[in-house]
Design an enzyme around this catalytic site. Structure first.
Site, PDB file in Angstrom:
ATOM      1  N   SER A 141      -6.431  -1.927   3.333  1.00 56.93           N
ATOM      2  CA  SER A 141      -5.886  -1.494   1.873  1.00 56.93           C
ATOM      3  C   SER A 141      -4.424  -1.215   2.089  1.00 56.93           C
ATOM      4  CB  SER A 141      -6.387  -0.112   1.357  1.00 56.93           C
ATOM      5  OG  SER A 141      -5.887   0.080   0.306  1.00 56.93           O
ATOM      6  N   TYR A 154      -9.372   8.803   2.287  1.00 63.79           N
ATOM      7  CA  TYR A 154      -9.375   7.530   2.019  1.00 63.79           C
ATOM      8  C   TYR A 154      -8.149   6.850   3.010  1.00 63.79           C
ATOM      9  CZ  TYR A 154      -9.587   2.664   0.299  1.00 63.79           C
ATOM     10  OH  TYR A 154      -9.524   1.236   0.004  1.00 63.79           O
TER      11      TYR A 154
END
Ligand SMILES: NC(=O)c1ccc[n+]([C@@H]2O[C@H](COP(=O)([O-])OP(=O)(O)OC[C@H]3O[C@@H](n4cnc5c(N)ncnc54)[C@H](OP(=O)(O)O)[C@@H]3O)[C@@H](O)[C@H]2O)c1
Length: 302
Positions: A141, A154
């Site tokens: 990401s 995360y």
């Protein structure tokens, strides 16, 4: 890579994984779509069949060693012992929470799926991939390069994916296995809704939270991110390039606007990006009912 190569995608029941499965099958690759939810795998297979696309499905929870062992055998069976030419480690989720209040269990779960699940899946299929001199594509990401407040767990899991993927790329190159990282910015999928679910599940914690005013705005923050979401095709194209191009790249940042964001984040002073992010989320002493002097970070704009 020729067009008859076999690719396994994890987490293909929704979002990016599902889109990539249909996209890659449409581009002539043989796709084995894996996931936890049998009914969604069946729906994907039905949609693929109706479109004449070659998709098989396999049940696989990347955190469950038994389903992983069974999936390896099933892939051997489906491919008459030839095995995989490509593995797309896509399964993952984000659990937003202030780190000081997140439970160890939730933090460990975040890493179990995004990091240990990815590594276990990679190791399990590595013998097949070494045989085929295949490709591994890991979904990280832009959050694996920059950290957002409330997404620390995360982000840390994706930072780990970045580093593990770099090491795998170096270590597997001598065996002819190429490793690429795909780093999406905000993409239309179930990701945001599931992150919101996690906030709502933690409602009891939220009510007592020192960050309650910020968490109460989670819907607003989600809507802000949704307005910036790109369609999953931009990710599927990057995955396809990583799987079939003669020279796959080490990293793919998609969409283009996210590349600009990463450049800006690298160039701006940390105090500026901190101030911007805190303001975006509402992490100011005033919003949290704190006297400014007790806040360890400089106030925005200083
Ligand atoms: N959407 C974004 O904005 C964005 C941005 C950057 C990176 N990413 C990354 O892209 C990947 C795909 O996310 P998405 O956006 O497509 O979200 P999504 O729609 O929520 O899809 C996530 C997929 O992962 C699966 N999954 C979760 N835990 C699993 C497990 N233990 N075993 C197997 N599958 C599991 C889910 O399966 P179930 O249906 O069984 O839960 C689902 O199929 C993730 O790695 C995510 O971190 C997404």
């Amino acid at each position: 890579m020729t067009t008859t190569k076999t690719i396994l995608i994890t987490g293909a029941t929704t979002g990016i994984g599902r889109h990539a499965a249909l996209h890659l099958a449409g581009r002539g690759l043989r796709v084995i779509a894996s996931g936890r939810r049998r009914e969604l795998l069946a729906a994907l297979r039905a949609e693929a069949e109706a479109a004449g696309l070659p998709i098989d499905t396999v049940v696989l929870d990347v955190t469950d060693a038994a389903t992983l062992r069974a999936a390896v055998l099933e892939v051997e069976r489906l491919t008459d012992g030839r095995g995989l030419d490509g593995l797309v480690n896509n399964a993952g989720y984000g659990h937003p929470a202030p780190l000081s209040e997140m439970s160890d269990a939730d933090l460990r779960r975040q890493f179990e799926t995004n990091v240990f699940g990815l590594m276990a899946t990679t190791r399990a299929f590595l013998p097949q991939l070494q045989r085929s001199r295949g490709r591994i594509v890991n979904l990280s990401s832009v959050g694996g390069r920059v950290t957002l407040p409330l997404f620390g767990a995360y982000n840390a899991s994706k930072y780990a994916v970045e580093s593990l993927s770099d090491a795998l790329r170096l270590e597997l190159a001598p065996f002819g296995v190429a490793v690429s990282i795909v780093e999406p910015g905000p993409i239309r999928s179930e990701f945001g809704a599931r992150a919101m679910d996690a906030v709502q599940r933690d409602a009891a914690v939220t009510a007592r939270s020192a960050y309650a005013p910020v968490l109460a705005r989670a819907d607003e923050i989600k809507a802000f991110m949704q307005r910036r979401e790109a369609p999953p095709i931009v990710v599927s194209r990057a995955i396809e390039h990583a799987l079939v191009a003669r020279r796959p790249r080490a990293r793919y940042v998609v969409p283009f606007s996210s590349r600009l964001m990463l450049v800006a984040a690298r160039l701006l002073p940390v105090a500026w990006t901190d101030a911007l992010l805190r303001r975006l989320v509402g992490l100011t002493p005033e919003a949290l009912g704190q006297p400014a002097a007790r806040c360890a970070l400089p106030a925005p704009g200083r």
